[in-house]
Enzyme design. Structure first.
Site, short mmCIF file in Angstrom:
data_model
loop_
_atom_site.label_atom_id
_atom_site.label_comp_id
_atom_site.label_asym_id
_atom_site.label_seq_id
_atom_site.Cartn_x
_atom_site.Cartn_y
_atom_site.Cartn_z
CE LYS A 85 3.42 6.50 -4.98
NZ LYS A 85 3.45 5.09 -5.44
CD GLU A 107 10.09 1.93 -3.90
OE1 GLU A 107 8.92 2.36 -4.12
OE2 GLU A 107 10.36 1.20 -2.93
CB SER A 372 -2.65 9.84 -7.92
OG SER A 372 -1.86 10.32 -9.01
#
Length: 392
Positions: A85, A107, A372
């Site tokens: 991210k 969010e 991830s």
């Protein structure tokens, strides 16, 4: 010819009129930075010196031996903040600075995008507000504490299922009311144009690195790439640079308690075309168009929609989309811990679980899985499964 902002029939900009000027401004800025060498160099230095890129491509030898296929892990868990991210958050924070916006909103479901956004905001001296469902706050307490420590305000969302969809709804409402001074860092390849393309381009560094690294290690491209799919940013990040190559690409959705139970988040396999959060894509919905609340033990996959480019890839057959249950994902989580000494995110564990199927069908001998994120954030969720505690 596909219209700008669309992938075939998917994508677009289905938003209140109030947001159109901000999206046009963002689109112009996005187009400008793509050709701006100074911007790209600043981002490259940040990703290298601050986030720790390139992340390793790791040959998981013991996992490979247990499966009978050669498996490499793209170690996005080694990024600063512990997941992919941060790639997107840093890029969008730089754009926000260019636009003169001094406040960030975001969010989050699993909390990793919230942490990344709070980190980027702290790095550039911006205010940060993160919207998060109350259910996700309870199951991702560690990440909530990290966001607050980084200076972000975490706003609990009590509407709907109290998870990622509802957090996104509240973030959009807030953006509509404060569009003049804040930038919304959407965390996945979803939302109105230009977000799906912009987030994809910030995340494609994953696949670009894999292509170079696997050639150095093996002298050839992999037979297959595997990644989990919620909104779909980590999957798009590793898939996109390989779209024109003869490489199988497999996206793994969350089947929750099982598709037959109705408690799942299998959007691409079980959804229908509709509009959610500003774009046209597949989503879980009733016959009269009401969104069906998804379910997954994984907070990051507990979302009823998916990025529009994934919908396009499903229709064209370029990417295969499959699903994995909670129990299968938790088993894969424990297996990687015990075999490789790596604690994977519960999201990534869905991709790892599908390796069992791939090993049985024998089609692929060289596979890269996008790991991830790291899984310490998920200990409270998996503890009842792995340690035999009450799951209630």
């Amino acid at each position: 010819m596909t219209k700008k902002g669309y992938f075939g029939p998917y994508g677009g900009r289905y938003v209140p009129e109030t947001l159109f000027p901000a999206l046009e401004e963002l689109d112009r800025a996005y187009e400008a930075i793509r050709a701006d060498g100074d911007f790209q160099e600043e981002l490259k230095v940040l990703l290298n010196k601050y986030s720790g890129r390139p992340t390793a491509l790791y040959h998981a030898e013991r996992l490979s031996d247990s499966l009978g296929i050669k498996v490499y892990l793209k170690r996005e868990d080694l990024n600063h903040t512990g997941a992919h991210k941060i790639n997107n958050a840093l890029g969008q924070a730089l754009i926000a600075r260019r636009l003169g916006k001094n406040r960030i909103i975001a969010e989050t479901g699993a909390g990793q995008h919230g942490v990344a956004s709070a980190t980027a905001a702290a790095r550039f001296g911006m205010e940060c507000t993160v919207f998060m469902g109350e259910v996700d706050i309870a199951r991702q307490r560690m990440n909530v504490d990290r966001m607050r420590l980084l200076g972000a305000q975490v706003v609990p969302v009590s509407s709907g299922n109290k998870t990622l969809k509802d957090a996104t709804n509240e973030a959009i409402r807030h953006w509509v009311a404060h569009v003049e001074d804040c930038h919304y860092i959407i965390g996945s390849v979803v939302g109105p144009h230009p977000y799906p393309s912009m987030v994809r381009d910030f995340q494609r560094v994953i696949g670009d690195e894999v292509k170079e690294q696997i050639m150095a290690e093996e002298g050839r491209l992999p037979d297959a790439l595997v990644a989990c799919v919620g909104g779909g940013s980590n999957a798009m990040g590793i898939f996109y640079p390989f779209v024109d190559d003869a490489v199988r690409m497999i996206g793994v959705e969350a089947a929750g308690h099982g598709i037959e139970t109705g408690e799942h988040a299998v959007t691409l396999s079980g959804g229908r075309v509709g509009v959610l959060h500003g774009s046209r894509s597949y989503l879980l919905q009733t016959d009269d168009g009401q969104v069906i609340e998804p379910y997954s033990l994984s907070a990051g996959l507990d979302y009823p929609g998916v990025g529009p480019q994934h919908s396009f890839f499903k229709d064209t057959g370029r990417v295969e989309y499959v699903s994995v249950t909670d129990d299968q994902a938790v088993a894969a989580y424990g297996k990687l811990c015990s075999l490789e000494g790596i604690i994977p995110a519960l999201e990534s564990s869905h991709a790892l679980a599908h390796l069992e199927v791939m090993a049985r069908d024998g089609r692929d001998s060289l596979v890269v899985v996008n790991l991830s994120g790291r899984g310490d954030k998920d200990m409270d969720s998996v503890r009842p499964f792995l340690l035999g505690e009450d799951k209630r």
